[in-house]
Design a protein around this motif. Structure first.
Motif, PDB file in Angstrom:
ATOM      1  N   GLY A 110       0.785  -1.221   0.000  1.00 43.92           N
ATOM      2  CA  GLY A 110       0.000   0.000   0.000  1.00 43.92           C
ATOM      3  C   GLY A 110       0.819   1.274   0.000  1.00 43.92           C
ATOM      4  O   GLY A 110       0.275   2.368   0.049  1.00 43.92           O
ATOM      5  N   ARG A 111       2.120   1.165  -0.082  1.00 39.94           N
ATOM      6  CA  ARG A 111       2.984   2.347  -0.061  1.00 39.94           C
ATOM      7  C   ARG A 111       3.183   2.884  -1.472  1.00 39.94           C
ATOM      8  O   ARG A 111       3.427   2.136  -2.396  1.00 39.94           O
ATOM      9  CB  ARG A 111       4.322   1.987   0.552  1.00 39.94           C
ATOM     10  N   ALA A 114       5.647   6.667 -11.028  1.00 39.22           N
ATOM     11  CA  ALA A 114       4.969   6.444  -9.756  1.00 39.22           C
ATOM     12  C   ALA A 114       5.134   4.969  -9.412  1.00 39.22           C
ATOM     13  O   ALA A 114       5.131   4.119 -10.295  1.00 39.22           O
ATOM     14  CB  ALA A 114       3.496   6.806  -9.865  1.00 39.22           C
ATOM     15  N   ARG A 115       5.297   4.683  -8.151  1.00 42.31           N
ATOM     16  CA  ARG A 115       5.418   3.295  -7.704  1.00 42.31           C
ATOM     17  C   ARG A 115       4.313   2.997  -6.696  1.00 42.31           C
ATOM     18  O   ARG A 115       4.016   3.821  -5.834  1.00 42.31           O
ATOM     19  CB  ARG A 115       6.764   3.052  -7.025  1.00 42.31           C
ATOM     20  N   TYR A 116       3.748   1.811  -6.821  1.00 39.89           N
ATOM     21  CA  TYR A 116       2.762   1.359  -5.837  1.00 39.89           C
ATOM     22  C   TYR A 116       3.084  -0.086  -5.471  1.00 39.89           C
ATOM     23  O   TYR A 116       3.154  -0.942  -6.352  1.00 39.89           O
ATOM     24  CB  TYR A 116       1.334   1.455  -6.382  1.00 39.89           C
ATOM     25  N   SER A 117       3.281  -0.360  -4.189  1.00 36.66           N
ATOM     26  CA  SER A 117       3.604  -1.700  -3.708  1.00 36.66           C
ATOM     27  C   SER A 117       2.331  -2.426  -3.302  1.00 36.66           C
ATOM     28  O   SER A 117       1.618  -1.982  -2.409  1.00 36.66           O
ATOM     29  CB  SER A 117       4.554  -1.622  -2.505  1.00 36.66           C
ATOM     30  N   PHE A 118       2.058  -3.552  -3.975  1.00 33.44           N
ATOM     31  CA  PHE A 118       0.925  -4.395  -3.599  1.00 33.44           C
ATOM     32  C   PHE A 118       1.259  -5.232  -2.373  1.00 33.44           C
ATOM     33  O   PHE A 118       0.423  -5.434  -1.504  1.00 33.44           O
ATOM     34  CB  PHE A 118       0.539  -5.343  -4.744  1.00 33.44           C
ATOM     35  N   THR A 119       2.461  -5.760  -2.357  1.00 33.49           N
ATOM     36  CA  THR A 119       2.973  -6.534  -1.227  1.00 33.49           C
ATOM     37  C   THR A 119       4.389  -6.053  -0.972  1.00 33.49           C
ATOM     38  O   THR A 119       4.855  -5.102  -1.591  1.00 33.49           O
ATOM     39  CB  THR A 119       2.991  -8.055  -1.547  1.00 33.49           C
ATOM     40  N   THR A 162      13.631   8.100  -5.403  1.00 34.98           N
ATOM     41  CA  THR A 162      12.219   7.838  -5.129  1.00 34.98           C
ATOM     42  C   THR A 162      11.866   8.374  -3.756  1.00 34.98           C
ATOM     43  O   THR A 162      12.555   8.070  -2.771  1.00 34.98           O
ATOM     44  CB  THR A 162      11.914   6.319  -5.162  1.00 34.98           C
ATOM     45  N   TYR A 163      10.807   9.189  -3.701  1.00 36.67           N
ATOM     46  CA  TYR A 163      10.268   9.630  -2.418  1.00 36.67           C
ATOM     47  C   TYR A 163       9.068   8.757  -2.102  1.00 36.67           C
ATOM     48  O   TYR A 163       8.122   8.684  -2.871  1.00 36.67           O
ATOM     49  CB  TYR A 163       9.845  11.105  -2.455  1.00 36.67           C
ATOM     50  N   LYS A 164       9.116   8.052  -0.977  1.00 38.09           N
ATOM     51  CA  LYS A 164       8.047   7.127  -0.570  1.00 38.09           C
ATOM     52  C   LYS A 164       7.154   7.796   0.461  1.00 38.09           C
ATOM     53  O   LYS A 164       7.642   8.414   1.405  1.00 38.09           O
ATOM     54  CB  LYS A 164       8.648   5.846   0.004  1.00 38.09           C
ATOM     55  N   PHE A 165       5.848   7.676   0.252  1.00 37.40           N
ATOM     56  CA  PHE A 165       4.898   8.215   1.230  1.00 37.40           C
ATOM     57  C   PHE A 165       3.770   7.255   1.459  1.00 37.40           C
ATOM     58  O   PHE A 165       3.658   6.233   0.825  1.00 37.40           O
ATOM     59  CB  PHE A 165       4.369   9.590   0.798  1.00 37.40           C
TER      60      PHE A 165
END
Length: 155
Positions: free
Chosen positions: A24-25, A50-55, A152-155
């Motif tokens: 979810g990040r 853009a990056r989206y982590s499912f797991t 990459t900036y992670k939020f």
């Protein structure tokens, strides 16, 4: 009694493992790119993804690159990464995806294969590098290799 203690210890490990995942990040990744193996010389590009982590291991990365060449203008892609956490701050990942790009006043589709690495420099910041081979569907387009460097900036 031993079974209860083992169950409590196993529960603590399971909760700790789940909380360490990044599911979810989101992340935003500005980058520079160098397209090699083109019909012309090396082409420079600027882009963002853009990056989206499912797991903890699976993520997607849609992105766009603007190319600085007379015959090229834009490259749009969507890649899937499988992330290996090789050390505390290091990640490596193979990638596969699809894309479209406008080259020589015509559009072409591509299949992307490659890999990359990320290093965490702060709590929310990573620096990363990747190498991607873009297999073009148009006959007269070359199959460029894209070398990307960015953060990459992670939020």
């Amino acid at each position: 009694m031993k079974k209860i203690i083992l169950l409590v210890i196993a529960s603590i490990f399971a909760i700790t493992t789940v909380s360490a995942q990044e599911a979810g990040r989101w992340g935003i990744a500005p980058r520079i790119g160098f397209y090699t193996n083109t019909n012309d010389d090396t082409i420079f590009g600027l882009g963002v993804a853009a990056r989206y982590s499912f797991t903890d291991n699976w993520r997607i990365e849609p992105g766009i690159n603007f190319l600085f060449e007379d015959n090229c203008s834009v490259d749009i892609s969507g890649d899937v990464h499988y992330v290996f956490h090789v050390a505390r701050n290091w990640e490596v990942y193979p990638m596969a995806g699809i894309g479209v790009n406008e080259m020589y006043d015509d559009w072409s589709c591509s299949f992307n294969l490659g890999g990359g690495a990320s290093y965490s420099v702060a709590n929310n910041w990573d620096i990363n590098a990747s190498l991607k081979w873009m297999i073009q569907t148009a006959k007269y387009h070359s199959n460029p290799i894209l070398i990307s460097l960015g953060a990459t900036y992670k939020f």
